[in-house]
Design an enzyme around this catalytic site. Structure first.
Site, mmCIF file in Angstrom:
data_model
loop_
_atom_site.group_PDB
_atom_site.id
_atom_site.type_symbol
_atom_site.label_atom_id
_atom_site.label_comp_id
_atom_site.label_asym_id
_atom_site.label_seq_id
_atom_site.Cartn_x
_atom_site.Cartn_y
_atom_site.Cartn_z
ATOM 1 N N ARG A 156 -3.767 7.555 2.940
ATOM 2 C CA ARG A 156 -3.776 8.719 3.884
ATOM 3 C C ARG A 156 -3.673 9.840 3.256
ATOM 4 N NH1 ARG A 156 0.486 5.620 7.686
ATOM 5 N NH2 ARG A 156 0.382 4.140 6.136
ATOM 6 N N GLU A 181 10.665 -2.328 -0.553
ATOM 7 C CA GLU A 181 11.727 -2.797 -0.154
ATOM 8 C C GLU A 181 12.051 -4.466 -0.595
ATOM 9 O OE1 GLU A 181 10.886 -3.719 4.146
ATOM 10 O OE2 GLU A 181 12.958 -4.239 4.550
HETATM 11 O O1 LIG Z 1 8.279 7.034 1.562
HETATM 12 P P1 LIG Z 1 7.879 5.493 1.474
HETATM 13 O O2 LIG Z 1 8.684 4.568 2.117
HETATM 14 O O3 LIG Z 1 7.541 5.296 0.095
HETATM 15 O O4 LIG Z 1 6.490 5.164 2.371
HETATM 16 C C1 LIG Z 1 5.547 6.318 2.654
HETATM 17 C C2 LIG Z 1 4.166 5.593 2.281
HETATM 18 O O5 LIG Z 1 3.771 4.502 3.368
HETATM 19 C C3 LIG Z 1 2.502 4.756 3.569
HETATM 20 O O6 LIG Z 1 1.493 4.247 2.850
HETATM 21 P P2 LIG Z 1 1.456 2.768 2.584
HETATM 22 O O7 LIG Z 1 2.095 2.333 1.363
HETATM 23 O O8 LIG Z 1 1.276 2.022 4.019
HETATM 24 O O9 LIG Z 1 -0.123 2.786 2.269
HETATM 25 P P3 LIG Z 1 -1.394 2.874 2.708
HETATM 26 O O10 LIG Z 1 -1.570 4.260 3.433
HETATM 27 O O11 LIG Z 1 -2.573 2.381 1.970
HETATM 28 O O12 LIG Z 1 -1.489 1.929 4.109
HETATM 29 C C4 LIG Z 1 2.310 6.277 3.802
HETATM 30 O O13 LIG Z 1 1.176 6.454 3.883
HETATM 31 C C5 LIG Z 1 3.139 6.730 2.499
HETATM 32 O O14 LIG Z 1 2.028 6.851 1.384
HETATM 33 N N1 LIG Z 2 6.843 4.082 10.225
HETATM 34 C C1 LIG Z 2 5.893 4.327 9.440
HETATM 35 N N2 LIG Z 2 4.570 4.690 10.036
HETATM 36 C C2 LIG Z 2 3.651 4.810 9.393
HETATM 37 N N3 LIG Z 2 3.514 4.731 8.219
HETATM 38 C C3 LIG Z 2 4.641 4.270 7.457
HETATM 39 N N4 LIG Z 2 4.930 4.296 6.129
HETATM 40 C C4 LIG Z 2 6.242 3.870 5.932
HETATM 41 N N5 LIG Z 2 6.985 3.779 7.275
HETATM 42 C C5 LIG Z 2 5.818 4.162 8.027
#
Ligand SMILES: O=P(O)(O)OC[C@H]1O[C@H](OP(=O)(O)OP(=O)(O)O)[C@H](O)[C@@H]1O
Ligand SMILES: Nc1ncnc2[nH]cnc12
Length: 253
Positions: free
Chosen positions: A139, A176
């Site tokens: 994202r 996690e």
């Molecule tokens: O602060 P954290 O606990 O590390 O989580 C935050 C990350 O989690 C989500 O990405 P995700 O890993 O879901 O990847 P995606 O955008 O490819 O779905 C979000 O877009 C951040 O990059």
């Molecule tokens: N609650 C949440 N919503 C969207 N993206 C996330 N990545 C980690 N936690 C999330």
């Protein structure tokens, strides 16, 4: 990403507030700890993004979802923040029970809110001599490129493992359950460059922390990390050390 299920440690049904690193959350949060339809925000028209979408599988009302306030504007009352907050859909129990998912795809449907989001970042970073905008997969790839173009910086993707075709440097980070790896192309940045790291959301801070370490390992100066949304209950910014974090709105974990 670390998805932390609902537990007694975090209040998933409560609302929160957003803040600037430059402005204390408490002072700004107080008037907005009520519903966005309260007097404090009654002058703002919220977009009704749901009318443009099929009904979400599950959603909570705006007043129980992301709660606004504010940073970006010097006075902490920039009305663009309320619209941005309102445009973010919150879906309970996605992708698994207990997770309150902050869905920015609805923000992308609201052309004004999306533009305001980019503008707020551009206004903050345009005069900071930033030559690199590093966006985190996936994202961060949505918000990073328009910011990079507007401030005259290059865009560098920080990717999940085995996606980049060239030589990479990698940084492992904790999840996690287990670990993940973030990668960046060798040669994409040079020592001494000034970078902004951008992502949509900070939860536990593991992802942003890895991006920060990766850039600092090759001698890049990270000016700031920036996200649209912070889940302050997860204290992710504590994993960034003393590196500043700038966010537009806060949400519940
Ligand atoms: O602060 P954290 O606990 O590390 O989580 C935050 C990350 O989690 C989500 O990405 P995700 O890993 O879901 O990847 P995606 O955008 O490819 O779905 C979000 O877009 C951040 O990059
Ligand atoms: N609650 C949440 N919503 C969207 N993206 C996330 N990545 C980690 N936690 C999330």
């Amino acid at each position: 990403m670390i998805m932390i299920p609902q537990s007694t440690s975090f209040r998933f049904s409560s609302n929160s507030f957003a803040f600037s690193p430059a402005v204390t959350s408490r002072s700004l949060a107080a008037p907005f700890n009520r519903s966005p339809s309260s007097a404090a925000l009654s002058f703002i028209r919220f977009p009704n993004y749901r009318s443009a979408l099929p009904p979400p599988r599950s959603s909570v009302s705006k007043s129980k979802s992301v709660r606004v306030q504010a940073m970006a504007a010097e006075d902490g009352k920039d009305p663009r923040l309320a619209r941005i907050s309102s445009a973010i859909r919150v879906i309970p129990d996605f992708p698994k029970p207990g997770i309150l998912f902050q869905d920015i795809t609805t923000l992308l449907l609201d052309t004004k809110a999306f533009k305001d989001t980019i503008d707020l970042f551009v206004e903050r970073y345009k005069d900071k001599e930033i030559s690199v905008v590093a966006g985190i997969e996936a994202r961060g790839f949505i918000f990073g490129p328009p910011i990079a173009l507007a401030i005259g910086a290059k865009f560098v993707p920080m990717r999940k493992p085995n996606k980049l075709p060239g030589k990479v440097i990698s940084e492992e980070y904790s999840l996690e359950y287990g670990t993940d790896i973030m990668e960046m192309h060798v040669g994409a940045v040079e020592a001494g460059e000034r970078a902004l790291i951008i992502d949509d959301l900070i939860a536990t801070g593991g992802t942003l922390g890895a991006a920060l370490r990766l850039l600092e390992r090759v001698g890049v100066h990270v000016v700031e990390c920036a996200c649209v949304i912070e889940l302050p209950g997860l204290k992710g910014r504590e994993r960034l050390g003393d590196k500043p974090l700038f966010v537009l709105v806060n949400g519940d974990a």
